[in-house]
Write an enzyme that holds these catalytic residues in place. Structure first.
Site, mmCIF file in Angstrom:
data_model
loop_
_atom_site.group_PDB
_atom_site.id
_atom_site.type_symbol
_atom_site.label_atom_id
_atom_site.label_comp_id
_atom_site.label_asym_id
_atom_site.label_seq_id
_atom_site.Cartn_x
_atom_site.Cartn_y
_atom_site.Cartn_z
ATOM 1 N N LYS A 78 2.469 -13.294 49.663
ATOM 2 C CA LYS A 78 1.886 -13.417 51.002
ATOM 3 C C LYS A 78 0.983 -12.206 51.241
ATOM 4 C CE LYS A 78 4.797 -16.864 51.908
ATOM 5 N NZ LYS A 78 4.354 -18.265 51.962
ATOM 6 N N SER B 41 0.257 -21.623 50.522
ATOM 7 C CA SER B 41 0.370 -20.738 51.689
ATOM 8 C C SER B 41 -0.757 -19.716 51.775
ATOM 9 C CB SER B 41 1.723 -20.018 51.680
ATOM 10 O OG SER B 41 1.797 -19.094 50.616
#
EC number: 3.4.21.89
Length: 495
Positions: A245, A94
């Site tokens: 993230k 990600s």
């Protein structure tokens, strides 16, 4: 009292002073009950801490010395993991190419201030499950309330952050790493009612009734089919999965995504250097070599090849043709590309025929919130206001599904919707004041990231720390004697 030497008194005074400084830092005076034990270790020695050393049995002395060392190591690791730093391995793509699958990170707990654990009785180095025995690595009692001790700063825009997965409070254990319980329930429920419902023609109340029907049907199916979905468990905040993230929205910001560009309060933010999107890449006929994939930095897991006629109709719809002028099949790849990688391929006219961004039809799962009809997608999302501590909002049919989870799951209130209005903790109201700050987290690999667009806000009590340095990086596509260790990434600072 036995006669203690001057050196012992000095050591005792230093140990107690350092311990008191620690208690002042964490703001917990319950720890004062430990002071008499520290005093006994150095001065009075009433408690036989090392009784086993006097044993005449050498086997007992040997075994107990190992136990003593192991216990000391576990206590030290427990302390370091909670208050100083934690090791973390990147499990998914990600954040590629900013962080790679196989990167091992040191995550600083001091950057944002370490949290006092919610579940103090837990096994070090095990997040929620003990390996081999496959049981919980923690005891649910006692449960301490959220408290964060002072650190070096706060989460800033574009920081890469490690946090506990907010939607990981309830997990179907067979799906805990792939799909969160809530998305899973809505998806299963929708499959049970396959007839298309034209949401545009319904009122908000009618739409909500449809979403409630989906969720309840899916939840019932998950709970009744343990063979497929496994046990359904609730986990405390600090025992939920660790995610990493990039923070693209801070408390009080209004966030919107327009054609893939994140906007804060109407202004475009600076994009990460290695921002990626998914594309379909059609060649002129030859296959792309493994050497070129390695040069581009595209792992085998990110390479999908279509070289048969099964997808011909789909490709035609998105402006591609997997046949050349002579009617022969040409390879089409599905790849995540940064701007630099895109330019490298598109400039290679001998090899590359056309590149088209992956359309929204390929998106998996509903956007957050799953129970609000919005027509938002991963490239065009919002606007959505990010809650800030102390801020008060007016609740409406249009925004209640957005903030319901914050009010109920994260801040522990009872919310009811009755015919005459909204009730919070038994009182009718259309106002709510938030108790915590919230953040919006997204991956740099925008089309391969399960992030806030799918499961919502990250509460401040879920923030774990900030990755500081990559201390080891292993390439799963290579062998130990073929470049498995990415030497150029060792001790690379994370930014």
């Amino acid at each position: 009292m036995r006669q203690a030497t001057r050196a012992q008194w000095i050591k005792c005074a230093i140990a107690i002073l350092l311990y008191l400084v620690f208690l002042l830092w964490v703001r917990s005076w319950w720890g004062l009950i430990v002071v008499p034990f520290i005093f006994d270790i150095y001065i009075t020695k009433k408690i036989p801490w090392s009784f086993w050393k006097k044993s005449k049995n050498p086997a007992v002395r040997s075994v107990m010395s190992w136990i003593d060392a192991i216990v000391f190591a576990l206590v030290a690791v427990y302390f370091v993991n909670i208050y100083i730093f934690q090791n973390y391995q990147i499990p998914s793509s990600s954040l590629e190419k900013s962080l790679l699958v196989g990167d091992f990170l040191y995550v600083s707990k001091m950057s944002y201030g370490p949290r006092v654990p919610n579940t103090p009785l837990s096994m070090p180095l095990a997040q929620h499950t003990l390996p081999l025995v496959n049981t919980k690595s923690y005891i649910e009692w006692p449960q301490w309330k959220y408290k964060r001790v002072p650190g070096f700063g706060k989460v800033k825009l574009n920081d890469i952050v490690v946090f506990n997965f907010p939607a990981g409070d309830t997990v179907a254990v067979n799906y805990q790493q792939t799909t969160d319980f809530y998305t899973l329930a809505y998806g299963i429920g929708k499959q049970k009612y396959p007839k298309h419902i034209e949401m545009d023609s319904l009122t908000r109340q009618q739409q909500q009734a449809v979403y409630d029907l989906y969720y309840n049907a899916g939840r019932k199916q998950i709970l009744s089919d343990k063979r497929t979905y496994g046990d359904v468990l609730w986990r405390p905040v600090d025992r939920r999965e660790n995610y990493v993230k990039r923070c693209v929205g801070l408390p009080g910001d209004t966030l919107q995504i327009v054609d893939g560009q994140v906007m804060i309060d109407g202004k475009a933010i600076e994009n990460p250097e290695n921002l990626q999107f998914n594309y379909f890449v059609q060649t002129t006929g030859p296959y792309i070599s493994e050497d070129m994939f390695r040069e581009l930095g595209i792992s085998k897991a990110d390479q999908t090849l279509y070289d048969d006629s099964a997808w011909e109709e789909v490709f035609t719809q998105i402006g591609l043709s997997n046949r050349n002028a002579q009617g022969k099949m040409t390879p089409v790849y599905h790849l995540p590309l940064t701007k630099k990688m895109y330019d490298t391929l598109s400039n290679n006219k001998k090899l590359i025929s056309k590149i088209v961004m992956e359309p929204e039809d390929f998106t998996e799962g509903p956007m957050y919130p799953a129970n609000l009809y919005t027509k938002w997608d991963r490239n065009n999302y919002g606007p959505i206001w990010i809650p800030a501590k102390g801020a008060t909002i007016t609740l409406t049919e249009d925004n209640l599904p957005i903030y319901e989870r914050c009010i109920v799951a994260y801040e522990g209130n009872k919310l009811e919707i009755k015919p005459d209005g909204i009730y919070i903790n038994g009182e009718k109201t259309d106002q709510y004041t938030f108790k915590m700050d919230y953040y919006w987290m997204m991956g740099d690999n925008r089309h391969n990231s399960a992030d806030s667009r799918y499961w919502g806000f990250v509460p401040e009590d879920h923030v774990v720390g900030k990755p500081i340095v990559v201390w080891l990086s292993l390439d799963k596509d290579r062998g130990w004697f073929d470049g498995k260790i990415r030497w150029n990434r060792l001790f690379k600072w994370v930014d």
